[in-house]
Design an enzyme around this catalytic site. Structure first.
Site: not given
Length: 227
Positions: A99, A141
């Site tokens: 990701s 993230k």
């Protein structure tokens, strides 16, 4: 000769020793002949105590000298401070997914600085952070927006407060939608936008769910990077 004190607590044996006196290694039995071996054992045991105490004091003095010499050495001070900082504030994480590609690769090991103060919730746009997702899993993230910001996705382009964000990432297939980020929350996105479960799907993340800020990739060594 046998006798007793007026209190009845002390007895005198045949050899003039107090039967209840244990200060010399134990009580003597007034009905038993003098045992030189037993007394010798008592004396040996007692004589070893000062030697053991002397060894402990000598060790304490040596350790004291070591620390005094070390504290006068700037390199020792810096090394000790670094070890304490790493043990108390640093956390290590393993990147499990794609990701955050290309910034982070699967298998990268990260150093991050933990949040130890209840009111320390300040993270800047662009920071890579580790946080607890609503599922309970820990995600890695990038912060792309903060409380009070308006996030919009038009086509494959990310806008924050009507301006194109410098943190565009890669990949296609973005959800075209807009969000208003509440105060005390962050909008998180993976750099690999086409393969990231982030705030587009799980919502904004409360500041107190942020665990730490990533500061470096330390392994593999050929990917060593400081953020």
């Amino acid at each position: 000769m046998r006798g007793s004190s007026s209190s009845g607590n002390v007895r005198y044996g045949d050899h003039g020793y107090a039967a209840d006196d244990v200060s010399y290694g134990g009580a003597f039995d007034d009905a038993r002949p003098y045992d030189s071996n037993r007394n010798n054992n008592v004396n040996v045991r007692n004589s070893s105590a000062p030697k053991q105490m002397g060894d402990q004091e000598a060790l304490a003095r040596r350790m004291g000298k070591f620390w005094k010499r070390g504290l006068r050495n700037p390199l020792f001070d810096v090394t000790l401070a670094l070890i304490i900082f790493v043990l108390v504030f640093m956390r290590s994480f393993l990147v499990p997914s794609e990701s955050m590609v290309p910034t982070l690769q699967v298998g990268d090991r990260l150093f991050s600085i933990a949040r130890y103060f209840p009111n320390d919730h300040t993270y800047a746009k662009g920071d890579i952070v580790c946080f607890q997702a609503p599922s309970g899993d820990v995600y890695v993230k990038r912060v792309v927006a903060q409380g009070g910001d308006k996030v919009e996705i038009v086509g494959d382009t990310l806008y924050v407060n009507g301006e194109k964000s410098p943190y565009q990432g890669t990949g296609t297939g973005l959800v075209q939608k807009s969000w208003n980020v509440p105060e005390g929350y962050y909008f998180m996105m993976g750099d690999n936008r086409g393969n990231s479960q982030d705030s587009r799907f799980i919502g904004c993340i409360a500041a107190n769910k942020v665990i730490s800020r990533v500061v470096a990739v330390y392994w593999p060594i050929n990917r060593f990077t400081v953020f």
